[in-house]
Design a protein around this motif. Structure first.
Motif, short mmCIF file in Angstrom:
data_model
loop_
_atom_site.label_atom_id
_atom_site.label_comp_id
_atom_site.label_asym_id
_atom_site.label_seq_id
_atom_site.Cartn_x
_atom_site.Cartn_y
_atom_site.Cartn_z
N ASN A 124 36.77 47.87 40.43
CA ASN A 124 37.78 48.93 40.53
C ASN A 124 37.12 50.29 40.33
O ASN A 124 37.58 51.29 40.90
N THR A 125 36.05 50.33 39.55
CA THR A 125 35.37 51.61 39.35
C THR A 125 34.95 52.20 40.70
O THR A 125 35.15 53.39 40.96
N ALA A 126 34.38 51.35 41.55
CA ALA A 126 33.89 51.84 42.84
C ALA A 126 35.00 52.43 43.69
O ALA A 126 34.76 53.26 44.57
N GLY A 175 40.86 59.60 42.34
CA GLY A 175 41.34 60.86 41.76
C GLY A 175 40.34 61.54 40.88
O GLY A 175 39.97 62.70 41.09
N GLY A 176 39.87 60.86 39.85
CA GLY A 176 38.87 61.46 38.98
C GLY A 176 38.97 61.04 37.54
O GLY A 176 39.52 59.98 37.22
N ILE A 177 38.41 61.89 36.68
CA ILE A 177 38.36 61.61 35.24
C ILE A 177 39.03 62.78 34.53
O ILE A 177 38.68 63.94 34.75
N GLY A 231 41.73 39.03 36.74
CA GLY A 231 42.17 38.76 35.36
C GLY A 231 41.35 37.73 34.62
O GLY A 231 41.82 37.15 33.64
N ASP A 232 40.11 37.49 35.06
CA ASP A 232 39.29 36.44 34.41
C ASP A 232 39.15 36.68 32.91
O ASP A 232 39.16 35.73 32.12
N GLY A 233 38.99 37.94 32.53
CA GLY A 233 38.77 38.26 31.11
C GLY A 233 39.92 37.80 30.23
O GLY A 233 39.71 37.35 29.10
N GLY A 279 36.81 48.81 28.52
CA GLY A 279 37.30 49.08 29.88
C GLY A 279 38.70 48.52 30.06
O GLY A 279 39.45 48.32 29.09
N GLU A 280 39.03 48.25 31.31
CA GLU A 280 40.42 47.87 31.62
C GLU A 280 40.86 46.57 30.95
O GLU A 280 42.03 46.38 30.63
N ILE A 281 39.94 45.65 30.71
CA ILE A 281 40.32 44.37 30.08
C ILE A 281 40.72 44.56 28.62
O ILE A 281 41.45 43.75 28.05
N ASN A 326 43.09 58.58 33.08
CA ASN A 326 42.64 58.32 31.72
C ASN A 326 41.82 57.04 31.59
O ASN A 326 41.21 56.80 30.55
N SER A 327 41.81 56.20 32.64
CA SER A 327 41.16 54.90 32.44
C SER A 327 39.65 54.97 32.56
O SER A 327 38.94 54.29 31.80
N LEU A 328 39.13 55.77 33.48
CA LEU A 328 37.68 55.92 33.52
C LEU A 328 37.20 56.54 32.21
O LEU A 328 36.18 56.16 31.65
N LEU A 329 37.98 57.50 31.72
CA LEU A 329 37.62 58.15 30.45
C LEU A 329 37.60 57.11 29.32
O LEU A 329 36.67 57.06 28.52
C1 LIG Z 1 41.98 52.16 44.01
C2 LIG Z 1 41.84 52.58 42.56
C3 LIG Z 1 41.76 53.92 42.24
C4 LIG Z 1 41.62 54.31 40.91
N1 LIG Z 1 41.49 55.64 40.61
C5 LIG Z 1 41.26 56.01 39.33
C6 LIG Z 1 41.01 57.36 38.99
O1 LIG Z 1 40.98 58.22 39.86
N2 LIG Z 1 40.78 57.68 37.69
C7 LIG Z 1 40.79 56.75 36.70
O2 LIG Z 1 40.57 57.08 35.52
N3 LIG Z 1 41.00 55.44 37.00
C8 LIG Z 1 41.23 55.05 38.27
N4 LIG Z 1 41.43 53.74 38.55
C9 LIG Z 1 41.33 52.74 37.48
C10 LIG Z 1 39.86 52.59 37.11
O3 LIG Z 1 39.09 52.61 38.28
C11 LIG Z 1 39.59 51.28 36.37
O4 LIG Z 1 40.51 51.10 35.34
C12 LIG Z 1 38.19 51.28 35.78
O5 LIG Z 1 37.26 51.57 36.79
C13 LIG Z 1 37.90 49.95 35.14
O6 LIG Z 1 36.53 49.87 34.87
P1 LIG Z 1 35.97 48.52 34.26
O7 LIG Z 1 34.51 48.73 34.05
O8 LIG Z 1 36.79 48.12 33.10
O9 LIG Z 1 36.26 47.42 35.39
P2 LIG Z 1 35.74 47.33 36.90
O10 LIG Z 1 35.16 48.58 37.37
O11 LIG Z 1 36.82 46.73 37.71
O12 LIG Z 1 34.55 46.28 36.80
C14 LIG Z 1 34.81 44.92 36.48
C15 LIG Z 1 33.53 44.14 36.61
O13 LIG Z 1 33.72 42.84 36.04
C16 LIG Z 1 33.12 41.88 36.89
N5 LIG Z 1 33.76 40.58 36.63
C17 LIG Z 1 35.08 40.27 36.60
N6 LIG Z 1 35.25 38.98 36.29
C18 LIG Z 1 34.02 38.45 36.14
C19 LIG Z 1 33.52 37.15 35.85
N7 LIG Z 1 34.33 36.10 35.64
N8 LIG Z 1 32.18 36.96 35.80
C20 LIG Z 1 31.31 38.00 36.01
N9 LIG Z 1 31.74 39.25 36.29
C21 LIG Z 1 33.06 39.46 36.35
C22 LIG Z 1 33.34 42.42 38.27
O14 LIG Z 1 32.45 41.80 39.18
C23 LIG Z 1 33.06 43.92 38.03
O15 LIG Z 1 31.68 44.16 38.09
C24 LIG Z 1 41.59 53.32 39.88
C25 LIG Z 1 41.68 51.97 40.22
C26 LIG Z 1 41.80 51.59 41.54
C27 LIG Z 1 41.90 50.14 41.86
#
Ligand SMILES: Cc1cc2nc3c(=O)[nH]c(=O)nc-3n(C[C@H](O)[C@H](O)[C@H](O)COP(=O)(O)OP(=O)(O)OC[C@H]3O[C@@H](n4cnc5c(N)ncnc54)[C@H](O)[C@@H]3O)c2cc1C
Length: 512
Positions: A38-40, A44-46, A202-204, A350-352, A366-369
């Motif tokens: 989801n990060t990729a 919008g931004g941070i 939702g694996d986490g 992070g999100e989990i 707020n989630s990237l932050l």
């Molecule tokens: C389209 C979109 C736009 C968004 N825009 C914004 C924004 O502008 N600003 C903002 O703050 N937030 C935004 N968000 C939310 C934000 O991007 C996410 O909440 C944040 O990036 C989550 O980061 P993370 O590192 O927790 O998870 P992720 O970036 O989702 O990374 C999860 C990682 O876990 C790995 N993984 C999952 N399960 C397993 C497993 N069983 N085994 C091994 N690896 C696993 C995946 O492969 C991945 O590498 C957006 C989300 C989406 C979907």
């Protein structure tokens, strides 16, 4: 044995890897390639209060207000104050945010923020740029294991001692680690309509549930109002920033659909906009985002523009068809302010993680932050923790049990545990798909992946059925808007010995 095993290579996992000292051995596992997250996709931004006249107190007030009286005010303070300092430090270390003519970061406006405080990079490619930046910084410091799906957390004497993994060729192995971190991201792919990456299954949640960790706030799923939708298929997100720049939500006759719904219209809180669009779709027909009058759409939102053209919609000439989709999970694995879960040597960021900063509804950007701030905090904490686990031997067990994922699970999640919920439908869902604890080691890798989907769906439905009120993103047609009975209370729901209930509120304000 390694020191640190990070499950997930998004903003949270990579920020942690980047903040740990090089003396520690660190592995970062990702289910797919390093950009499947989801990060990729973040556009919008941070959010950070670094602009002239802005202040962390204002950012905190906006965050608490969006959270529908369900956020942890102390954690929100940490987020906004440490977030401000962290973003300023990252700017000075070369994080490539877009700048204005004076060289200062150019700040965007998003819904429910009192002022312009959204930093962005590459226009609408903030997440991708952040990921590239963090990947470059961790290049020679950590062992990256792409296409490595974690199947199970390995427990020994009540502690987490590592993970069982399946690689791209279906080979299973164990990675023993002193400290294991869940950074597995969100749950959007449990729904048929979503903005999320394919990795967000939702694996986490299921990994933590099967290990016995406490989960909380699982009912709070944010639905993004404007997922680009063609013939019922989700084709990517149209960022809130597009509405921030003045795009309008219209019906097929060009009438504005938010005109009588909320005084802030298109910039009303995300859950209100999402419900209005969904209601319109169900009762009247399609909804469009009209951005034809915006100046420089192509330059401001290059990847959205490209994606629209790819699907034969020119946003400078045609309204974009949109419908809400599962976007962000506020709840998750319960953590303290350092990212520690209720299981020794197991952490979540992070999100989990459920840190309590988002409450019942996340404030945009707020989630990237949160990912960055709490990953940095965990890096500090881990260095003060013991590194004392001994080498253990784990036998591989031949799979003997069978599991079949219900074919209609994703559709039923959308219809019965989606944006407009109802007690009767939630009961049907939870009785058809009861929450079970599986003895994971007896199943094949593919079946365990499906069990994780099933379990995460069932967990969210149980929590949604349990909360008999509407609050923030959790909307129950059959329950009153917000109930005082649920405000300021510690409520615990335990299923099969695991708590999946809700966080104790730190503050009690008048509910409006
Ligand atoms: C389209 C979109 C736009 C968004 N825009 C914004 C924004 O502008 N600003 C903002 O703050 N937030 C935004 N968000 C939310 C934000 O991007 C996410 O909440 C944040 O990036 C989550 O980061 P993370 O590192 O927790 O998870 P992720 O970036 O989702 O990374 C999860 C990682 O876990 C790995 N993984 C999952 N399960 C397993 C497993 N069983 N085994 C091994 N690896 C696993 C995946 O492969 C991945 O590498 C957006 C989300 C989406 C979907």
């Amino acid at each position: 044995m390694i020191d640190i095993c990070i499950i997930g290579g998004g903003a949270a996992g990579l920020m942690l890897a980047n903040s740990l000292p090089p003396s520690l051995s660190v592995a970062v596992l990702t289910k797919e390639d390093p950009f499947s997250s989801n990060t990729a996709l973040a556009q919008g931004g941070i959010a950070a209060s670094i602009g002239p006249g802005d202040h962390p107190a204002s950012h905190a007030a906006d965050t608490l207000s969006a959270a529908a009286n369900h956020a942890d005010a102390e954690r929100v303070e940490l987020l906004v104050w440490e977030g401000q300092a962290l973003i300023e430090a990252m700017l000075s270390q070369g994080l490539p945010f877009d700048a204005d003519a004076t060289g200062q970061p150019s700040l965007g406006q998003e819904a429910a923020h009192a002022t312009r405080r959204i930093l962005h990079a590459g226009g609408d490619q903030t997440g991708k740029k952040l990921l590239q930046h963090l990947l470059a910084k961790t290049e020679n410091r950590v062992k990256r294991l792409p296409y490595s799906s974690v199947l199970e957390l390995i427990m020994h004497d009540g502690q987490c001692t590592g993970v069982s993994v399946e690689d791209a060729f279906g080979k299973r192995s164990f990675i023993q680690a002193q400290h294991t971190i869940l950074a597995t991201g969100g749950i959007g792919q449990l729904y048929s309509q979503t903005s999320n990456s394919i990795a967000a299954t939702g694996d986490g949640l299921s990994l933590a549930f099967h290990a016995g960790a406490v989960l909380e706030d699982l009912e709070f799923v944010q639905f993004h109002p404007t997922v680009f939708t063609i013939n019922g298929n989700s084709c990517g997100l149209i960022s809130e920033a597009v509405r921030g720049e003045g795009a309008l939500l219209i019906d097929s006759e060009g009438k504005r659909i938010m005109a009588d719904v909320h005084p802030l219209r298109e910039l009303a809180p995300r859950d209100i906009v999402a419900r209005a669009i969904e209601w319109h779709w169900q009762q009247k027909g399609p909804v469009f985002l009209d951005a034809r009058h915006l100046q420089d759409f192509k330059a401001k939102f290059p990847s959205i523009y490209r994606n629209c053209l790819h699907h034969h919609i020119n946003p400078e000439k045609q309204p974009i068809p949109v419908r809400p989709g599962a976007h962000f999970h506020m709840g998750g694995v319960q953590t303290n302010e350092w990212g520690e879960t209720t299981i020794p040597h197991l952490y979540a960021i992070g999100e989990i993680a459920s840190t309590g900063v988002h409450g019942a509804n996340r404030l945009a950007s707020n989630s990237l932050l949160e990912s960055l701030v709490f990953a940095k905090r965990l890096a500090e904490k881990i260095q003060t923790c013991g590194f004392s686990q001994k080498e253990l031997f784990f036998p591989l067990i031949e799979p003997t049990k069978e599991f079949l994922l219900p074919a209609d699970l994703q559709m039923r999640m959308t219809e019965q545990v989606g944006i407009l919920r109802d007690g009767v439908e939630l009961k049907k869902f939870t009785s058809d798909f009861p929450l079970l604890r599986f003895d994971l080691q007896h199943y094949s890798g593919q079946q365990i992946k499906e069990i994780h989907r099933y379990t995460a769906s069932s967990l969210i439905a149980q929590a949604a059925l349990f909360r008999t009120e509407s609050r923030g993103a959790h909307y129950r047609i059959d329950a009153p808007p917000v109930s005082e009975d649920w405000t300021g209370k510690t409520v615990q729901l335990s299923v099969n010995g695991v708590t999946i209930g809700t966080r104790k509120l730190q503050h009690k304000e008048t509910v409006s």
